[in-house]
Scaffold this motif. Structure first.
Motif, PDB file in Angstrom:
ATOM      1  N   GLY A  48     -43.219 -39.556  61.730  1.00 38.81           N
ATOM      2  CA  GLY A  48     -42.396 -39.499  60.526  1.00 38.81           C
ATOM      3  C   GLY A  48     -41.277 -40.511  60.499  1.00 38.81           C
ATOM      4  N   LYS A  49     -40.802 -40.778  59.296  1.00 47.25           N
ATOM      5  CA  LYS A  49     -39.735 -41.763  59.086  1.00 47.25           C
ATOM      6  C   LYS A  49     -38.880 -41.325  57.909  1.00 47.25           C
ATOM      7  N   VAL A  50     -37.600 -41.661  57.964  1.00 42.85           N
ATOM      8  CA  VAL A  50     -36.684 -41.439  56.847  1.00 42.85           C
ATOM      9  C   VAL A  50     -36.242 -42.797  56.315  1.00 42.85           C
ATOM     10  N   TRP A  51     -36.404 -42.997  55.012  1.00 44.37           N
ATOM     11  CA  TRP A  51     -35.986 -44.236  54.364  1.00 44.37           C
ATOM     12  C   TRP A  51     -34.638 -44.043  53.685  1.00 44.37           C
ATOM     13  N   VAL A  52     -33.729 -44.990  53.874  1.00 45.43           N
ATOM     14  CA  VAL A  52     -32.436 -44.987  53.199  1.00 45.43           C
ATOM     15  C   VAL A  52     -32.365 -46.229  52.326  1.00 45.43           C
ATOM     16  N   THR A  53     -32.271 -46.023  51.009  1.00 44.85           N
ATOM     17  CA  THR A  53     -32.093 -47.116  50.056  1.00 44.85           C
ATOM     18  C   THR A  53     -30.688 -47.014  49.492  1.00 44.85           C
ATOM     19  N   TYR A  54     -29.869 -47.992  49.796  1.00 44.42           N
ATOM     20  CA  TYR A  54     -28.459 -47.930  49.402  1.00 44.42           C
ATOM     21  C   TYR A  54     -28.296 -48.295  47.932  1.00 44.42           C
ATOM     22  N   GLY A  55     -27.452 -47.529  47.234  1.00 46.01           N
ATOM     23  CA  GLY A  55     -27.202 -47.763  45.827  1.00 46.01           C
ATOM     24  C   GLY A  55     -26.404 -49.035  45.599  1.00 46.01           C
ATOM     25  N   ALA A  56     -26.539 -49.585  44.394  1.00 40.63           N
ATOM     26  CA  ALA A  56     -25.888 -50.843  44.041  1.00 40.63           C
ATOM     27  C   ALA A  56     -25.772 -50.920  42.525  1.00 40.63           C
ATOM     28  N   PRO A  57     -24.946 -51.846  41.985  1.00 37.81           N
ATOM     29  CA  PRO A  57     -24.821 -51.960  40.528  1.00 37.81           C
ATOM     30  C   PRO A  57     -26.151 -52.173  39.816  1.00 37.81           C
ATOM     31  N   ALA A  58     -27.096 -52.844  40.474  1.00 35.24           N
ATOM     32  CA  ALA A  58     -28.405 -53.078  39.872  1.00 35.24           C
ATOM     33  C   ALA A  58     -29.326 -51.877  40.019  1.00 35.24           C
ATOM     34  N   ILE A  90     -35.537 -45.156  59.380  1.00 37.13           N
ATOM     35  CA  ILE A  90     -35.043 -44.505  60.590  1.00 37.13           C
ATOM     36  C   ILE A  90     -36.135 -43.603  61.144  1.00 37.13           C
ATOM     37  N   THR A  91     -36.433 -43.741  62.415  1.00 37.64           N
ATOM     38  CA  THR A  91     -37.366 -42.862  63.106  1.00 37.64           C
ATOM     39  C   THR A  91     -36.668 -42.285  64.339  1.00 37.64           C
ATOM     40  N   THR A  96     -35.314 -44.931  66.666  1.00 40.55           N
ATOM     41  CA  THR A  96     -34.233 -45.790  66.195  1.00 40.55           C
ATOM     42  C   THR A  96     -32.941 -45.458  66.930  1.00 40.55           C
ATOM     43  N   GLY A  97     -32.328 -46.450  67.566  1.00 35.79           N
ATOM     44  CA  GLY A  97     -31.024 -46.256  68.198  1.00 35.79           C
ATOM     45  C   GLY A  97     -30.987 -45.037  69.091  1.00 35.79           C
ATOM     46  N   ASN A  98     -29.964 -44.202  68.877  1.00 34.02           N
ATOM     47  CA  ASN A  98     -29.801 -42.985  69.663  1.00 34.02           C
ATOM     48  C   ASN A  98     -30.215 -41.733  68.886  1.00 34.02           C
ATOM     49  N   VAL A  99     -31.130 -41.900  67.933  1.00 33.74           N
ATOM     50  CA  VAL A  99     -31.655 -40.725  67.242  1.00 33.74           C
ATOM     51  C   VAL A  99     -32.356 -39.833  68.263  1.00 33.74           C
ATOM     52  N   PRO A 100     -32.017 -38.540  68.306  1.00 36.74           N
ATOM     53  CA  PRO A 100     -32.585 -37.662  69.333  1.00 36.74           C
ATOM     54  C   PRO A 100     -34.105 -37.563  69.248  1.00 36.74           C
ATOM     55  N   GLY A 101     -34.744 -37.479  70.405  1.00 41.00           N
ATOM     56  CA  GLY A 101     -36.186 -37.321  70.495  1.00 41.00           C
ATOM     57  C   GLY A 101     -36.898 -38.653  70.542  1.00 41.00           C
ATOM     58  N   SER A 102     -38.200 -38.612  70.377  1.00 44.36           N
ATOM     59  CA  SER A 102     -39.011 -39.823  70.330  1.00 44.36           C
ATOM     60  C   SER A 102     -40.121 -39.613  69.314  1.00 44.36           C
ATOM     61  N   SER A 103     -40.604 -40.691  68.737  1.00 43.03           N
ATOM     62  CA  SER A 103     -41.616 -40.608  67.692  1.00 43.03           C
ATOM     63  C   SER A 103     -42.971 -40.236  68.293  1.00 43.03           C
ATOM     64  N   GLY A 142     -22.678 -40.362  58.423  1.00 42.78           N
ATOM     65  CA  GLY A 142     -22.429 -41.517  57.580  1.00 42.78           C
ATOM     66  C   GLY A 142     -21.201 -42.278  58.039  1.00 42.78           C
ATOM     67  N   SER A 143     -21.149 -43.551  57.638  1.00 47.79           N
ATOM     68  CA  SER A 143     -20.017 -44.417  57.991  1.00 47.79           C
ATOM     69  C   SER A 143     -19.935 -45.525  56.958  1.00 47.79           C
ATOM     70  N   ALA A 144     -18.923 -46.376  57.075  1.00 47.00           N
ATOM     71  CA  ALA A 144     -18.758 -47.480  56.135  1.00 47.00           C
ATOM     72  C   ALA A 144     -19.945 -48.433  56.160  1.00 47.00           C
ATOM     73  N   SER A 145     -20.682 -48.446  57.246  1.00 45.50           N
ATOM     74  CA  SER A 145     -21.851 -49.318  57.354  1.00 45.50           C
ATOM     75  C   SER A 145     -23.160 -48.568  57.122  1.00 45.50           C
ATOM     76  N   GLY A 146     -23.087 -47.315  56.690  1.00 44.69           N
ATOM     77  CA  GLY A 146     -24.281 -46.519  56.414  1.00 44.69           C
ATOM     78  C   GLY A 146     -24.520 -45.467  57.476  1.00 44.69           C
ATOM     79  N   ILE A 147     -25.752 -44.975  57.566  1.00 42.97           N
ATOM     80  CA  ILE A 147     -26.081 -43.967  58.577  1.00 42.97           C
ATOM     81  C   ILE A 147     -25.905 -44.573  59.957  1.00 42.97           C
ATOM     82  N   ASP A 148     -25.108 -43.898  60.793  1.00 47.47           N
ATOM     83  CA  ASP A 148     -24.833 -44.374  62.147  1.00 47.47           C
ATOM     84  C   ASP A 148     -25.863 -43.763  63.100  1.00 47.47           C
ATOM     85  N   THR A 149     -26.746 -44.585  63.615  1.00 47.38           N
ATOM     86  CA  THR A 149     -27.767 -44.102  64.553  1.00 47.38           C
ATOM     87  C   THR A 149     -27.405 -44.435  65.999  1.00 47.38           C
ATOM     88  N   SER A 150     -26.179 -44.941  66.215  1.00 46.90           N
ATOM     89  CA  SER A 150     -25.799 -45.362  67.564  1.00 46.90           C
ATOM     90  C   SER A 150     -24.933 -44.342  68.283  1.00 46.90           C
TER      91      SER A 150
END
Length: 350
Positions: free
Chosen positions: A175-185, A193-194, A197-204, A250-258
């Motif tokens: 499985g995977k989670v997709w994050v599409t960030y909003g914008a004026p367009a 994210i799987t 990814t980074g320090n996401v708990p577990g393994s795929s 969440g953070s200013a740079s998006g989902i924090d996976t670290s």
């Protein structure tokens, strides 16, 4: 590709425009101010590709206050599995009109393929004239993860990269989670994210169902929306399909996976119950402020006790989700009969 049909919210608001034109009227719903007039509208899904919108609220008798219009989403219009799988409302482009994500199907070579679109709100309501294609997935949430004033779209693609000989190139085993960030367009950058990814708990691992359910809410009150992901098919040790919950911040740079990532199973210290085969913890999840302290708490459903079901409550400590003070709500404690398979908590709303 899933655990069952629990994501098809069924219901009935009124008879709709005609019983011969669609089926399962109201099987999914989403509310928002799609035309920006300051009044909430109601989007109604059916088994067709037409989304019906009741304008300006609904009276006590179920009658639309300001009338109704329809918008045709670019998804499969007829056949098994047609129409929206889910409807999700939120302001993605920051224009103070609510937009709508339609999770559905399209067809190719006689098979169904997941196809999701963003329909933007306009001064005259929802429009499919400039529908924006999105990454695939069945469950979607919208919230401002990075605090930039635009709603971000998070969608769970819980299936494997290949199933029954069919390839899904953008998927990931487990499985995977997709994050599409909003914008004026309307849509900006997209990241996947799987559990690798980074320090996401577990393994795929195949059939983990990472992203089978998800929800957004501000757990620590920092103004950034945080994310809980249901990993309903996760094996815990030798226990198959016990299920797991993953919390990402969440953070200013998006989902924090670290840093700061968390995971919970029924074997986590302080969590009620124990890991059991087929519990599928995370078959539904919600982040909502239960205690009124301004912080989102975590609720998760499971198929506990061979389909009786249960809802697990994990509170926010003010800075993170904690097992301290957690508890389980069961069918018996809620007055629900356990005759048959009530699946208590397998699907619930805010």
């Amino acid at each position: 590709m899933g655990l069952g049909p629990g994501h098809h919210r069924q219901g009935r608001l009124d008879r709709g425009p005609g019983p011969t034109k669609h089926d399962r009227w109201g099987r999914n719903l989403a509310a928002g101010d799609f035309d920006g007039d300051g009044k909430a509208d109601l989007a109604v899904g059916t088994t067709s590709n037409v989304v019906y919108v009741h304008k300006g609220g609904i009276s006590a008798s179920g009658t639309a206050v300001k009338g109704r219009y329809s918008v045709k989403a670019p998804i499969q219009a007829s056949g098994d599995g047609s129409g929206p799988l889910n409807l999700t409302a939120g302001d993605v482009n920051g224009d103070h009109r609510t937009d709508l994500v339609v999770d559905g199907f399209e067809t190719a070579t006689g098979q169904y393929w997941n196809a999701n679109y963003l329909l933007l709100g306009t001064g005259s309501g929802l429009s499919a004239a400039d529908a924006r294609p999105l990454k695939a997935g069945v469950i979607t949430g919208i919230g401002d993860i990075n605090g930039d004033g635009y709603g971000d779209i998070v969608t769970g693609m819980h299936w494997n990269r290949t199933d029954d000989g069919v390839s899904f190139p953008e998927a990931s085993d487990g499985g995977k989670v997709w994050v599409t960030y909003g914008a004026p367009a309307g849509v900006g950058s997209t990241t996947g994210i799987t559990q690798n990814t980074g320090n996401v708990p577990g393994s795929s691992e195949r059939n983990d169902y990472f992203g089978y359910e998800l929800d957004l809410g501000d757990i620590n009150g920092d103004g950034y929306q945080d994310l809980v992901v249901g990993v309903a098919g996760e094996n815990i040790g030798s226990v198959a399909d016990a299920g797991q919950l993953v919390v990402l911040y969440g953070s200013a740079s998006g989902i924090d996976t670290s840093t700061g990532t968390q995971s919970f199973a029924q074997s986590t210290a302080g969590v009620p119950g124990s890991d059991e085969k087929g519990d599928f913890l995370g078959t539904d999840v919600k982040l909502d402020d239960v205690t009124g302290d301004g912080r989102a708490d975590l609720m998760a459903g499971s198929y506990e006790n061979d389909g009786n079901g249960a809802v697990l409550y994990l509170p926010s400590s003010g800075t993170k989700i904690t097992a301290t003070g957690s508890r389980t709500v069961s069918p018996s404690s809620s007055g629900v009969s356990t005759t048959g398979y009530p699946n208590f908590g397998a699907n619930f709303a805010d």
